[in-house]
Design a protein around this motif. Structure first.
Motif, mmCIF file in Angstrom:
data_model
loop_
_atom_site.group_PDB
_atom_site.id
_atom_site.type_symbol
_atom_site.label_atom_id
_atom_site.label_comp_id
_atom_site.label_asym_id
_atom_site.label_seq_id
_atom_site.Cartn_x
_atom_site.Cartn_y
_atom_site.Cartn_z
ATOM 1 N N SER A 55 0.980 -1.065 0.050
ATOM 2 C CA SER A 55 -0.177 0.000 -0.056
ATOM 3 C C SER A 55 0.932 1.183 -0.064
ATOM 4 O O SER A 55 1.871 1.233 0.146
ATOM 5 C CB SER A 55 -0.777 -0.023 1.082
ATOM 6 O OG SER A 55 -1.960 1.095 1.240
ATOM 7 N N GLY A 56 0.158 2.325 0.012
ATOM 8 C CA GLY A 56 1.220 3.699 -0.015
ATOM 9 C C GLY A 56 0.405 4.577 -1.132
ATOM 10 O O GLY A 56 -0.634 4.333 -1.780
ATOM 11 N N ARG A 57 0.868 5.917 -0.959
ATOM 12 C CA ARG A 57 0.301 6.813 -1.810
ATOM 13 C C ARG A 57 0.950 6.647 -3.285
ATOM 14 O O ARG A 57 1.771 6.156 -3.566
ATOM 15 C CB ARG A 57 0.859 8.394 -1.382
ATOM 16 C CG ARG A 57 0.194 8.547 -0.140
ATOM 17 C CD ARG A 57 0.069 9.893 0.480
ATOM 18 N NE ARG A 57 1.681 10.710 0.891
ATOM 19 C CZ ARG A 57 1.844 11.756 1.082
ATOM 20 N NH1 ARG A 57 0.842 12.675 0.556
ATOM 21 N NH2 ARG A 57 3.344 12.173 1.235
ATOM 22 N N SER A 58 -0.056 7.121 -3.805
ATOM 23 C CA SER A 58 0.354 7.345 -5.640
ATOM 24 C C SER A 58 1.505 7.836 -5.902
ATOM 25 O O SER A 58 1.822 9.001 -5.110
ATOM 26 C CB SER A 58 -0.976 7.895 -6.332
ATOM 27 O OG SER A 58 -2.241 7.233 -6.123
ATOM 28 N N GLY A 59 2.347 7.234 -6.500
ATOM 29 C CA GLY A 59 3.520 7.837 -7.000
ATOM 30 C C GLY A 59 4.814 7.313 -6.210
ATOM 31 O O GLY A 59 6.052 7.824 -6.352
ATOM 32 N N SER A 60 4.338 6.373 -5.295
ATOM 33 C CA SER A 60 5.384 6.011 -3.936
ATOM 34 C C SER A 60 6.189 5.085 -4.612
ATOM 35 O O SER A 60 7.280 4.598 -4.197
ATOM 36 C CB SER A 60 4.834 5.915 -2.962
ATOM 37 O OG SER A 60 3.993 4.862 -2.682
ATOM 38 N N GLY A 61 5.850 4.140 -5.655
ATOM 39 C CA GLY A 61 6.345 3.219 -6.216
ATOM 40 C C GLY A 61 5.971 1.782 -5.875
ATOM 41 O O GLY A 61 6.519 0.781 -6.109
ATOM 42 N N LYS A 62 4.328 1.787 -5.514
ATOM 43 C CA LYS A 62 3.710 0.594 -5.307
ATOM 44 C C LYS A 62 3.974 -0.447 -6.558
ATOM 45 O O LYS A 62 3.871 -1.665 -6.552
ATOM 46 C CB LYS A 62 2.335 0.842 -4.960
ATOM 47 C CG LYS A 62 2.062 1.760 -3.965
ATOM 48 C CD LYS A 62 0.602 1.937 -3.507
ATOM 49 C CE LYS A 62 -0.223 2.152 -4.573
ATOM 50 N NZ LYS A 62 -0.035 3.842 -4.889
ATOM 51 N N SER A 63 3.634 0.204 -7.965
ATOM 52 C CA SER A 63 3.898 -0.707 -8.986
ATOM 53 C C SER A 63 4.959 -1.342 -9.096
ATOM 54 O O SER A 63 5.088 -2.729 -9.409
ATOM 55 C CB SER A 63 3.335 0.010 -10.106
ATOM 56 O OG SER A 63 2.054 0.519 -10.267
ATOM 57 N N THR A 64 6.222 -0.692 -8.862
ATOM 58 C CA THR A 64 7.445 -1.170 -8.812
ATOM 59 C C THR A 64 7.648 -2.296 -7.897
ATOM 60 O O THR A 64 8.143 -3.514 -8.202
ATOM 61 C CB THR A 64 8.601 -0.133 -8.509
ATOM 62 O OG1 THR A 64 8.434 0.765 -9.589
ATOM 63 C CG2 THR A 64 10.055 -0.712 -8.608
ATOM 64 N N ALA A 65 7.029 -2.116 -6.589
ATOM 65 C CA ALA A 65 7.404 -3.108 -5.555
ATOM 66 C C ALA A 65 6.458 -4.350 -6.211
ATOM 67 O O ALA A 65 6.859 -5.439 -5.754
ATOM 68 C CB ALA A 65 6.567 -2.525 -4.221
ATOM 69 N N LEU A 66 5.209 -4.180 -6.746
ATOM 70 C CA LEU A 66 4.609 -5.380 -7.205
ATOM 71 C C LEU A 66 5.231 -6.182 -8.083
ATOM 72 O O LEU A 66 5.064 -7.263 -8.280
ATOM 73 C CB LEU A 66 3.048 -4.809 -7.518
ATOM 74 C CG LEU A 66 2.096 -5.997 -7.188
ATOM 75 C CD1 LEU A 66 1.607 -6.288 -5.766
ATOM 76 C CD2 LEU A 66 0.644 -5.480 -7.941
ATOM 77 N N ASN A 67 5.582 -5.385 -8.821
ATOM 78 C CA ASN A 67 6.323 -5.992 -10.004
ATOM 79 C C ASN A 67 7.757 -6.792 -9.719
ATOM 80 O O ASN A 67 7.961 -7.978 -10.253
ATOM 81 C CB ASN A 67 6.955 -4.890 -11.347
ATOM 82 C CG ASN A 67 5.900 -4.276 -12.111
ATOM 83 O OD1 ASN A 67 4.641 -5.075 -12.131
ATOM 84 N ND2 ASN A 67 5.911 -3.295 -12.358
ATOM 85 N N VAL A 68 8.515 -6.363 -8.743
ATOM 86 C CA VAL A 68 9.584 -7.187 -8.136
ATOM 87 C C VAL A 68 9.025 -8.467 -7.308
ATOM 88 O O VAL A 68 9.632 -9.564 -7.598
ATOM 89 C CB VAL A 68 10.353 -6.473 -6.924
ATOM 90 C CG1 VAL A 68 11.354 -7.150 -6.341
ATOM 91 C CG2 VAL A 68 10.824 -5.070 -7.905
ATOM 92 N N LEU A 69 7.851 -8.352 -6.848
ATOM 93 C CA LEU A 69 7.414 -9.667 -6.144
ATOM 94 C C LEU A 69 6.946 -10.541 -7.379
ATOM 95 O O LEU A 69 6.917 -11.710 -7.084
ATOM 96 C CB LEU A 69 6.175 -9.185 -5.235
ATOM 97 C CG LEU A 69 6.723 -8.318 -3.963
ATOM 98 C CD1 LEU A 69 5.664 -7.833 -3.157
ATOM 99 C CD2 LEU A 69 7.728 -9.013 -3.261
ATOM 100 N N GLU A 70 6.327 -10.188 -8.285
ATOM 101 C CA GLU A 70 5.806 -10.865 -9.279
ATOM 102 C C GLU A 70 6.896 -11.827 -10.028
ATOM 103 O O GLU A 70 6.806 -12.808 -10.195
ATOM 104 C CB GLU A 70 4.929 -10.175 -10.301
ATOM 105 C CG GLU A 70 4.413 -10.922 -11.327
ATOM 106 C CD GLU A 70 3.371 -10.246 -12.258
ATOM 107 O OE1 GLU A 70 2.386 -11.042 -12.579
ATOM 108 O OE2 GLU A 70 3.659 -9.104 -12.540
ATOM 109 N N ASP A 71 8.202 -10.870 -10.196
ATOM 110 C CA ASP A 71 9.327 -11.427 -10.701
ATOM 111 C C ASP A 71 9.990 -12.500 -9.744
ATOM 112 O O ASP A 71 10.582 -13.392 -10.106
ATOM 113 C CB ASP A 71 10.518 -10.342 -11.027
ATOM 114 C CG ASP A 71 9.841 -9.471 -12.116
ATOM 115 O OD1 ASP A 71 9.011 -9.889 -12.838
ATOM 116 O OD2 ASP A 71 10.614 -8.294 -12.381
ATOM 117 N N ALA A 72 9.684 -12.395 -8.436
ATOM 118 C CA ALA A 72 10.335 -13.342 -7.569
ATOM 119 C C ALA A 72 9.439 -14.378 -7.385
ATOM 120 O O ALA A 72 9.664 -15.500 -6.346
ATOM 121 C CB ALA A 72 10.395 -12.633 -6.059
ATOM 122 N N GLY A 73 8.244 -14.504 -7.918
ATOM 123 C CA GLY A 73 7.316 -15.769 -8.202
ATOM 124 C C GLY A 73 6.115 -15.438 -7.161
ATOM 125 O O GLY A 73 5.091 -16.438 -6.997
#
Length: 284
Positions: free
Chosen positions: A7-25
């Motif tokens: 979670s977090g405010r828009s523009g803080s990097g949530k999509s980046t974090a979710l993409n990293v987790l997806e790449d990690a399985g």
């Protein structure tokens, strides 16, 4: 099964974090309505499969305000035996405005009556119920895209919630104290190697600075006091199901005293905990 809530405010990097987790399985779901989380967990448990053993969901201001205000109650409905972490990302208002200006994307809370700056301020308020119960808060104001990816990969993707990660981070007060630190110790009262010309260009990892500091009684006493405090209280954090604890050690420039003491603490506590890390912010 492991659950990570992003979670977090828009523009803080949530999509980046979710993409990293997806790449990690991780099996990832973006913009999940908060009230659906218990049902999702129940369904995932009932149809257990290897690809769903690690689940990550993003719940943010795209939910309605009532769902967000009820989020702490939603989390209480999650089985206690589930390995759960709530990761909250944020950044300074000015940095969020800059990011939206660069990407030209529309803020989810802005409209013809609400300007961007007002939307960013409102978003902090509506997400406060999640921020209040987050296990880890990450300030991305000064992080690059690659630094954030690396941080999420190391601190979240590979970390199991059944152990606590202790991060010792040195920093310089003149560059600002880390907002995500759980504890901050100020070393500016200690003798400063900066005023020894031959040591000025060195760091707390170099032999000259270490020899200088090891000969100072105040340095030894400060190290002993901090060590004793952490030996008593870090186990209490672990017993309280904390997943992450950041201990920030600060001096004026973040080059000599803080680096030396943070490194000494890291060496001591890596013998006491399974997951101990060291970062020297100003040296990096």
């Amino acid at each position: 099964m492991r659950l990570v809530v992003i979670s977090g405010r828009s523009g803080s990097g949530k999509s980046t974090a979710l993409n990293v987790l997806e790449d990690a399985g991780f099996f990832c779901i973006d913009n999940l309505p908060a009230y659906l989380l218990p049902a999702l967990i129940s369904e995932t448990h009932a149809n257990s499969s290897p690809e769903h053993e690690r689940l990550a969901v993003c719940i943010d201001a795209r939910n309605n305000s009532h769902s967000l205000s009820e989020f702490p109650h939603v989390m209480k409905a999650i089985p206690e035996e589930l390995d759960t972490s709530i990761i909250y990302l944020d950044a300074a208002d000015s940095r969020l405005i800059q990011r939206f200006s660069e990407t030209r994307r529309k803020h989810p809370l802005s409209n013809q009556h609400t300007a961007l700056q007002e939307a960013i301020i409102n978003e902090r308020r509506v997400l406060q119920p999640i921020a209040n119960i987050a296990d880890l808060t990450i300030d991305t104001s000064k992080l690059t895209y690659h630094e954030l990816r690396d941080f999420i990969n190391k601190e979240v993707a590979q970390q199991s919630n059944n152990q606590m990660t202790v991060l010792f981070q040195s920093f310089g007060f003149k560059h600002g104290s880390p907002s995500y630190a759980d504890m901050i110790f100020d070393l500016r009262c200690l003798p400063n190697p900066h005023w020894v010309t031959s040591l000025r260009s060195q760091t707390g990892l170099d032999a000259g600075v270490r020899e200088f500091l090891e000969g100072e009684q105040d340095v030894d006493e400060m190290l002993n006091d901090i060590t004793a405090y952490l030996e008593r209280w870090l186990p209490r954090f672990l017993a309280n199901n904390r997943s992450y604890t950041t201990v920030a050690i600060g001096c004026t420039g973040g080059q000599h005293r803080s680096v030396y003491l943070a490194d000494k603490l890291f060496q001591h506590f890596e013998e006491h905990f399974d997951h101990v890390q060291i970062r020297h912010r100003e040296l990096e």
